[in-house]
Design a protein around this motif. Structure first.
Motif, PDB file in Angstrom:
ATOM      1  N   CYS A  83       0.823  -1.206   0.000  1.00 14.90           N
ATOM      2  CA  CYS A  83       0.000   0.000   0.000  1.00 14.90           C
ATOM      3  C   CYS A  83       0.862   1.263   0.000  1.00 14.90           C
ATOM      4  O   CYS A  83       0.532   2.248  -0.676  1.00 14.90           O
ATOM      5  N   CYS A  86       1.992   1.976  -3.427  1.00 11.99           N
ATOM      6  CA  CYS A  86       0.891   2.527  -4.225  1.00 11.99           C
ATOM      7  C   CYS A  86       0.614   3.982  -3.866  1.00 11.99           C
ATOM      8  O   CYS A  86       0.340   4.808  -4.748  1.00 11.99           O
ATOM      9  N   TRP A 104      -2.701  -4.794  -8.402  1.00 14.43           N
ATOM     10  CA  TRP A 104      -3.820  -5.183  -7.543  1.00 14.43           C
ATOM     11  C   TRP A 104      -4.632  -6.308  -8.160  1.00 14.43           C
ATOM     12  O   TRP A 104      -5.119  -7.191  -7.452  1.00 14.43           O
TER      13      TRP A 104
END
Length: 120
Positions: A83, A86, A104
């Protein structure tokens, strides 16, 4: 097909996103949810394991749950690292947003198809 690869793998890593604004905002909302899930798995293992992952409580001697909780905590940490990468792409390198979508999708497909249920 060439256009797909040029969108997913841009020539320059910059903050210029040329895709749909809704796709960007959907990724941000999805990433907020995944970040929250990662934090729950990492710091609140019993809740992440039993409420989010819907795993039943195991009993035995010695108690197997502390080890299982620890594995889910490590998994939450791995999710949090993903995460964070990202979020960096969203804030600094928006040209990589399509690549984050591909990552993802691969992550989701790998969990649903590679972890087949076992027969008892």
């Amino acid at each position: 097909m060439v256009n797909f690869f040029s969108k997913v793998f841009p020539e320059n890593a910059n903050n210029n996103y040329s895709g749909n604004r809704i796709a960007l905002w959907m990724l941000i909302a999805f990433l907020a949810l995944m970040t929250w899930r990662s934090v729950i798995h990492m710091f609140f293992e019993p809740f992440g394991l039993h409420i989010i992952a819907n795993v039943t409580l195991l009993t035995g001697d010695p108690d197997p749950m502390p080890l299982i909780y620890r594995f889910f905590s490590v998994w939450g940490f791995a999710q949090l690292i993903f995460c964070a990468a990202c979020w960096i792409a969203i804030f600094q390198y928006r040209s990589f947003v399509p690549l984050m979508y591909v990552f993802w999708i691969i992550e989701s497909v790998s969990y649903t198809h590679l972890t087949l249920p076992t027969k008892a």
